[in-house]
Design an enzyme around this catalytic site. Sequence first.
Site, PDB file in Angstrom:
ATOM      1  CG  ASP A   1      13.259   5.424  11.330  1.00 16.13           C
ATOM      2  OD1 ASP A   1      13.638   4.624  10.456  1.00 16.13           O
ATOM      3  OD2 ASP A   1      12.065   5.632  11.593  1.00 16.13           O
TER       4      ASP A   1
ATOM      5  CG  HIS B   1      14.191   8.376  15.125  1.00 15.14           C
ATOM      6  ND1 HIS B   1      13.928   9.204  14.066  1.00 15.14           N
ATOM      7  CD2 HIS B   1      13.164   7.475  15.142  1.00 15.14           C
ATOM      8  CE1 HIS B   1      12.800   8.823  13.489  1.00 15.14           C
ATOM      9  NE2 HIS B   1      12.306   7.784  14.124  1.00 15.14           N
TER      10      HIS B   1
ATOM     11  CG  HIS C   1      12.727   3.514  16.343  1.00 19.71           C
ATOM     12  ND1 HIS C   1      13.172   2.922  15.176  1.00 19.71           N
ATOM     13  CD2 HIS C   1      11.870   4.501  15.947  1.00 19.71           C
ATOM     14  CE1 HIS C   1      12.623   3.520  14.136  1.00 19.71           C
ATOM     15  NE2 HIS C   1      11.826   4.480  14.565  1.00 19.71           N
TER      16      HIS C   1
ATOM     17  CG  ASP D   1       7.934   3.065  10.607  1.00 19.32           C
ATOM     18  OD1 ASP D   1       7.920   3.351  11.820  1.00 19.32           O
ATOM     19  OD2 ASP D   1       8.726   3.595   9.800  1.00 19.32           O
ATOM     20  CG  HIS D   2      11.124   0.851  12.507  1.00 23.17           C
ATOM     21  ND1 HIS D   2      12.300   0.746  11.793  1.00 23.17           N
ATOM     22  CD2 HIS D   2      10.558   2.036  12.142  1.00 23.17           C
ATOM     23  CE1 HIS D   2      12.451   1.821  11.042  1.00 23.17           C
ATOM     24  NE2 HIS D   2      11.407   2.623  11.238  1.00 23.17           N
TER      25      HIS D   2
ATOM     26  CG  HIS E   1       8.609   5.621  15.646  1.00 19.59           C
ATOM     27  ND1 HIS E   1       9.541   6.506  15.156  1.00 19.59           N
ATOM     28  CD2 HIS E   1       7.976   6.263  16.677  1.00 19.59           C
ATOM     29  CE1 HIS E   1       9.473   7.639  15.844  1.00 19.59           C
ATOM     30  NE2 HIS E   1       8.536   7.513  16.787  1.00 19.59           N
TER      31      HIS E   1
ATOM     32  CG  HIS F   1      12.701   4.538   6.776  1.00 21.96           C
ATOM     33  ND1 HIS F   1      12.377   5.846   7.007  1.00 21.96           N
ATOM     34  CD2 HIS F   1      12.046   3.835   7.738  1.00 21.96           C
ATOM     35  CE1 HIS F   1      11.580   5.935   8.067  1.00 21.96           C
ATOM     36  NE2 HIS F   1      11.364   4.720   8.523  1.00 21.96           N
TER      37      HIS F   1
HETATM   38 ZN    ZN Z   1      10.545   4.463  10.519  1.00 22.71          ZN
HETATM   39 ZN    ZN Z   2      10.984   6.194  13.536  1.00 20.97          ZN
END
Ligand code: ZN
Ligand code: ZN
Length: 267
Positions: free
Chosen positions: A176, A142, A62, A66-67, A64, A234
């Site tokens: 997530d 999510h 996804h 951090d990914h 976000h 995570h």
């Molecule tokens: Zn994340």
């Molecule tokens: Zn996320």
Amino acid sequence: MNFTLTIMGTASAMPISDRNPSGQVLAVQGRLFLLDCGEGTQQQMRRSHLSFLKVEAIFISHIHGDHVFGLFGLLNTMEMYGRTAPLHIYGPQALGSVLKFYRSFFGEWNTYEILFTPVDCKEPQLIHESKWVRVSAFPLRHKIECYGYRFDGILTERRLREHPEERPKTYAYCSDTAPFPELPGWVRGVDLLYHETTFSRGMEDKAVKHWHSTSEQAACCARDAGVGRLLIGHYSSRITDFDALLKECTDIFPDTRAAQDGDVIEI
Ligand SMILES: [Zn+2]
Ligand SMILES: [Zn+2]
């Protein structure tokens, strides 16, 4: 058959001093499959001696940061190395727009082609197939559109002749997600399940608020799915006692491992 998972990062939300954000590399018979690409992923790949040029496909869960924040630097480095093999990238439709935006500033890739395929499914769907592995995507629950990925190893006829006792290996990656009833069925019986564990027991309210899972919820998913082993990661930066976090899982699903950056796990 060789199915080796290397962990690039185990942090949630942002890099911290001793953890990178999400990223994993699954090596199948020498071919590399990258799962998510948080900031720092390419440096982590270097530390683990994983070649950028051997990456066959990238699967983004996804959009976000951090990914995905590590993706653009990695794509650029691949070009600097003169990559020529096409690169498959899978992820939510929105990733196509992000790639387009990036290209509008940093130009087309001259040395290799990027084959972006948007993922859009309500239940498991086969999205990628190569010599040794089939990859399916399935939706997670999510805050924004998010997908998990399942890898099913393929045993060729020749391989089966030479290793008649061998059975195909399986791995599922659930980044997530909040828990939901269909998930255990979709990852049923895999040899290794990665399931996010952003929060510990007692932080259920935070997990609900941010569409994440607790240690116990991850362990219940592994138990209900009858998987071989559970891998958690995570982690919220609030989590400091990893023995306690692991115990919350092992009380429900004994064969659990708490991933750390740089871990190498044979499946
Ligand atoms: Zn994340
Ligand atoms: Zn996320």
